[in-house]
Design an enzyme around this catalytic site. Structure first.
Site, PDB file in Angstrom:
ATOM      1  N   CYS A 216      -8.544  22.908 -41.375  1.00  0.00           N
ATOM      2  CA  CYS A 216      -9.139  23.756 -42.395  1.00  0.00           C
ATOM      3  C   CYS A 216      -8.124  24.785 -42.874  1.00  0.00           C
ATOM      4  O   CYS A 216      -7.378  25.350 -42.084  1.00  0.00           O
ATOM      5  CB  CYS A 216     -10.392  24.497 -41.939  1.00  0.00           C
TER       6      CYS A 216
ATOM      7  N   ARG B  99      -3.904  20.744 -43.858  1.00  0.00           N
ATOM      8  CA  ARG B  99      -4.705  21.256 -42.750  1.00  0.00           C
ATOM      9  C   ARG B  99      -6.101  20.620 -42.698  1.00  0.00           C
ATOM     10  O   ARG B  99      -6.866  20.868 -41.767  1.00  0.00           O
ATOM     11  CB  ARG B  99      -4.863  22.778 -42.868  1.00  0.00           C
TER      12      ARG B  99
ATOM     13  N   TRP C 259     -11.567  20.258 -42.703  1.00  0.00           N
ATOM     14  CA  TRP C 259     -11.454  19.132 -41.766  1.00  0.00           C
ATOM     15  C   TRP C 259     -12.700  19.234 -40.901  1.00  0.00           C
ATOM     16  O   TRP C 259     -12.849  20.161 -40.101  1.00  0.00           O
ATOM     17  CB  TRP C 259     -10.190  19.272 -40.924  1.00  0.00           C
TER      18      TRP C 259
ATOM     19  N   ASN D 286     -12.555  28.943 -40.638  1.00  0.00           N
ATOM     20  CA  ASN D 286     -11.755  27.940 -39.939  1.00  0.00           C
ATOM     21  C   ASN D 286     -11.920  28.221 -38.439  1.00  0.00           C
ATOM     22  O   ASN D 286     -11.654  29.322 -37.993  1.00  0.00           O
ATOM     23  CB  ASN D 286     -10.286  28.106 -40.386  1.00  0.00           C
ATOM     24  N   GLY D 287     -12.406  27.223 -37.705  1.00  0.00           N
ATOM     25  CA  GLY D 287     -12.611  27.430 -36.272  1.00  0.00           C
ATOM     26  C   GLY D 287     -13.928  26.808 -35.852  1.00  0.00           C
ATOM     27  O   GLY D 287     -14.497  25.996 -36.585  1.00  0.00           O
TER      28      GLY D 287
ATOM     29  N   GLU E 217       6.366   7.248 -29.477  1.00  0.00           N
ATOM     30  CA  GLU E 217       6.363   7.985 -30.744  1.00  0.00           C
ATOM     31  C   GLU E 217       6.354   7.020 -31.939  1.00  0.00           C
ATOM     32  O   GLU E 217       5.648   7.241 -32.927  1.00  0.00           O
ATOM     33  CB  GLU E 217       7.585   8.923 -30.778  1.00  0.00           C
TER      34      GLU E 217
ATOM     35  N   LYS F 279       3.479   6.897 -34.786  1.00  0.00           N
ATOM     36  CA  LYS F 279       3.756   7.031 -36.230  1.00  0.00           C
ATOM     37  C   LYS F 279       3.090   5.896 -36.999  1.00  0.00           C
ATOM     38  O   LYS F 279       2.459   6.111 -38.016  1.00  0.00           O
ATOM     39  CB  LYS F 279       5.260   7.003 -36.531  1.00  0.00           C
TER      40      LYS F 279
ATOM     41  N   GLU G 188      -0.878   6.184 -36.932  1.00  0.00           N
ATOM     42  CA  GLU G 188      -1.532   7.295 -37.622  1.00  0.00           C
ATOM     43  C   GLU G 188      -1.405   7.221 -39.136  1.00  0.00           C
ATOM     44  O   GLU G 188      -2.269   7.718 -39.845  1.00  0.00           O
ATOM     45  CB  GLU G 188      -1.069   8.659 -37.093  1.00  0.00           C
TER      46      GLU G 188
ATOM     47  N   HIS H  91       3.166  -6.893 -17.100  1.00  0.00           N
ATOM     48  CA  HIS H  91       2.003  -6.596 -16.258  1.00  0.00           C
ATOM     49  C   HIS H  91       0.716  -6.529 -17.084  1.00  0.00           C
ATOM     50  O   HIS H  91      -0.255  -5.908 -16.659  1.00  0.00           O
ATOM     51  CB  HIS H  91       2.235  -5.288 -15.491  1.00  0.00           C
TER      52      HIS H  91
ATOM     53  N   LYS I  28      -3.059  18.559 -39.832  1.00  0.00           N
ATOM     54  CA  LYS I  28      -1.745  18.912 -39.300  1.00  0.00           C
ATOM     55  C   LYS I  28      -1.843  19.795 -38.063  1.00  0.00           C
ATOM     56  O   LYS I  28      -1.083  19.656 -37.126  1.00  0.00           O
ATOM     57  CB  LYS I  28      -0.967  19.629 -40.398  1.00  0.00           C
TER      58      LYS I  28
HETATM   59  C1  F6R Z   1       1.616  13.276 -34.819  1.00  0.00           C
HETATM   60  C2  F6R Z   1       1.379  14.707 -34.795  1.00  0.00           C
HETATM   61  C3  F6R Z   1       0.492  15.250 -33.745  1.00  0.00           C
HETATM   62  C4  F6R Z   1       1.007  16.622 -33.276  1.00  0.00           C
HETATM   63  C5  F6R Z   1      -0.001  17.241 -32.300  1.00  0.00           C
HETATM   64  C6  F6R Z   1       0.511  18.551 -31.737  1.00  0.00           C
HETATM   65  O1  F6R Z   1       2.484  12.918 -35.845  1.00  0.00           O
HETATM   66  O2  F6R Z   1       1.875  15.431 -35.612  1.00  0.00           O
HETATM   67  O3  F6R Z   1       0.347  14.367 -32.680  1.00  0.00           O
HETATM   68  O4  F6R Z   1       2.240  16.442 -32.645  1.00  0.00           O
HETATM   69  O5  F6R Z   1      -1.200  17.462 -32.969  1.00  0.00           O
HETATM   70  O6  F6R Z   1       0.761  19.472 -32.755  1.00  0.00           O
HETATM   71  P1  F6R Z   1       1.631  20.746 -32.495  1.00  0.00           P
HETATM   72  O7  F6R Z   1       3.017  20.310 -32.203  1.00  0.00           O
HETATM   73  O8  F6R Z   1       1.538  21.531 -33.761  1.00  0.00           O
HETATM   74  O9  F6R Z   1       1.039  21.467 -31.329  1.00  0.00           O
END
Ligand code: F6R
Length: 611
Positions: free
Chosen positions: A2, A27, A75, A101-102, A484, A488, A491, A507, A606
């Site tokens: 948000c 956000r 969000w 937001n929260g 990772e 990527k 997501e 396994h 984000k």
């Molecule tokens: C994936 C991604 C998330 C963040 C996670 C932690 O691409 O961006 O998995 O890494 O939400 O976010 P931060 O680093 O802001 O605590």
């Protein structure tokens, strides 16, 4: 999670707010809304979907002209994404509008009480009750700040809020606990936002509100008090980056821009932190003398998502160079499982945003147990940066694409610096230390060489874009890179992908391999090269389609690979900084070819400021 934007000044608030809201779309982007006071009454416009949908329902510029406004991009937490549940929420009499937001944890109890008092609740959200509560208290003594204060005293949970009141169309009240909120101080105008990116174009002077602070802003200035009614002397900070950081420039998405920024962002993470003279690194902000750092017997690294993957790489490097045991924990688990923290344990939390709710709670839990907690964050002034006992900024600049890319490589760079620093205190010789430092200077150019293969990686993406599953394999320090890479892909392209240590494949996951399964494998020239080659032969024997990330000039991998992406040779401790780049590009191109919005993948936000 948000985004909030508010404006008070002489200009027309609506276009300023909509522009700011678009910069906060990362956000949350399932619905949005704005409240303005164009004449005497509050008008609210909302729509589900992206902010462009909201723009469609706004009246003419003349009708929507107002010197005050608050807005929100959502969000969803409580209540589905819909127009009804979008913010701003109006109070019962329609005179007070609130964006939030929260999460209000005790909203069910508060809602019951409000219903008893005759308030009609129209949405499924927890946030709406704030508007009614504020109205309830405002009716008692006619002071909006006190009303907000009284309402928030009843609230359990987290909030960043902005409130307008049609009785005083020249005033915004804003407050926070656990969700970021910033006041932007312009020339005869003020902004309230979740992130400086929303207002950087208008002002670089900002005040970061702290938890339990309430700011009352009117045309003459602002006053900040706490929930307990103490006056706060606010500190104005100058934002040290500019608008280009939050614009796409010539790129079609923030994600690709951020991937291509990595030669610079990685350099920014190590610039000024290398000492060739002492063959070591320095991380000034750690706020802990070397004599104390040397005594550390155990390290815990706590993070979520991509930052957690960076933590796994940190573990590998610190254990290798310094022989200090490192535990890497998901913040969401750590906070609830009563972690064991001994006297000589040092805790690191890693968070790009510095606002992730679980990571913040883990930080507080570790501190409550008496640990020193250091933060590795990107966002200056973020809650984690402020509450940690010290730490290190990764300096990668604003990261807007929801899928983290440059923040990951910068986190890994800082963790590598930490590993060298600790290594030189223990087991790493000056010769090795110097060799590492010299090689680190070469890394940005080596990243560039991989980025130059963008077209080739795009062509490889074409061959896997219709897959429904993918397997990512790596070993040693490249195993977290496989995790990772898989994250990527899933997501942003919505293809199911899993990362595995290559040898672990037999396994279980090997059962999945057939001619339709792309296997993206990191097989670099190092001490376990032969082992991973054997693992890949096993995949080939089952007709798996192998895309190998290999060291330049390695011809052997061609024998079993459908495609090979070559990356420059480097010290094994720096491999993740290179091997992750093709993974990022591959995920990006697959998602683009599937026609998806790489910057705003579905269901994600984000900054995850809720549990
Ligand atoms: C994936 C991604 C998330 C963040 C996670 C932690 O691409 O961006 O998995 O890494 O939400 O976010 P931060 O680093 O802001 O605590």
């Amino acid at each position: 999670m948000c985004g909030i934007v508010g404006y008070l000044g002489k200009r027309n608030a609506t276009p300023i707010i909509i522009e700011g809201l678009k910069r906060l779309e990362y956000r949350g982007y399932d619905s949005s809304g704005i409240a303005i006071i164009p004449d005497k009454e509050i008008k609210v416009y909302k729509e589900s979907g992206r902010i462009t949908e909201l723009e469609r329902v706004l009246p003419t510029p003349k009708e929507s002209s107002s010197n005050i406004g608050i807005a929100h991009t959502r969000w969803a937490t409580h209540g589905e994404p819909s127009k009804k549940n979008a913010h701003p929420h109006l109070s019962h009499n329609g005179k007070i509008a609130v964006v939030h937001n929260g999460i209000i944890e005790n909203y069910v109890a508060l809602r019951k009480q409000l219903v008893k008092e005759g308030y009609e609740i129209v949405s499924d959200t927890d946030s709406e009750i704030l508007a009614h509560l504020i109205e309830y208290f405002y009716k008692k003594d006619g002071d909006i700040t006190i009303a907000v204060q009284n309402a928030l005293k009843l609230v359990e949970g987290t909030f960043g809020i902005a409130v307008i009141n049609q009785d005083n169309p020249k005033q915004i009240v804003a407050a926070r606990r656990g969700s970021p909120l910033i006041l932007g101080i312009g020339d005869d105008e003020f902004f309230v936002t979740s992130d400086v990116g929303a207002t950087i174009i208008h002002t670089k002077q900002v005040i970061y509100l702290h938890d339990n602070e309430i700011a009352t802003i009117d045309r003459d200035g602002y006053e900040i008090i706490t929930l307990m009614n103490n006056k706060v002397e606010a500190i104005i900070s100058e934002v040290d980056w500019d608008i280009s950081a939050v614009e796409k420039g010539d790129y079609d998405s923030f994600m690709i821009k951020e991937i291509f920024e990595q030669p610079i962002s990685v350099e920014n993470a190590f610039r000024g932190r290398l000492s060739e003279k002492l063959s070591t690194t320095r991380l000034g902000g750690l706020n802990i003398p070397n004599s104390e750092l040397r005594k550390v017997k155990k390290i815990q690294i706590v993070a979520c998502g991509t930052s957690w993957h960076a933590g796994l790489i940190g573990k590998h490097l610190i254990e290798k160079l310094a022989r200090i045991p490192v535990e890497v924990e998901y913040a969401s688990e750590y906070r609830y499982r009563n972690p064991i923290i001994e006297e000589d344990t040092l805790v690191f939390v890693i968070s790009q945003s510095g606002e992730t709710a679980d990571t913040l709670a883990a930080l507080r839990e570790a501190q409550a147990k008496g640990a020193k907690v250091l933060g590795i964050t990107n966002t200056v002034g973020s809650t984690i940066a402020r509450e940690s006992d010290g730490g290190s900024y990764i300096h990668c600049g604003s990261e807007i694409g929801v899928a983290s890319t440059k923040a990951f490589t910068s986190q890994v760079t800082v963790l590598t610096l930490l590993a060298i620093l600790l290594g030189r205190m223990h087991h790493t010789s000056p010769t090795d230390g110097l060799r590492y430092i010299k090689e680190l200077y070469n890394i940005p150019d080596k990243i560039k060489k991989i980025l130059d293969q963008n077209d080739k990686i795009e062509a490889i993406a074409e061959t896997i874009k219709d897959s429904t599953n993918a397997l990512y394999l790596g070993r040693g320090v490249n195993y977290p890179v496989a995790l990772e890479g898989a994250l990527k892909l899933k997501e942003i392209s919505y293809i199911h992908a899993e990362g595995y240590p290559a040898a672990e494949m037999k396994h279980g996951p090997i059962a999945l391999i057939d001619e339709s399964m792309p296997v993206i494998a990191i097989a670099l020239k190092d001490s376990i090269y032969d082992k991973i080659i054997s693992n890949l032969e096993e995949v080939r024997a089952r007709n798996g389609r192998i895309i190998t990330i290999a060291t330049e000039n390695d011809d052997r991998v061609k024998e079993f690979s459908e495609n090979v992406i070559y990356i420059p040779d480097t010290e094994s401790i720096f491999q993740p900084l290179l091997s992750v780049i093709p993974m990022q590009l591959l995920a990006y191109h697959v998602a683009k070819k599937r026609g998806l919005d790489v910057d705003k993948p579905r269901n994600l936000a984000k900054s995850v400021t809720v549990e």
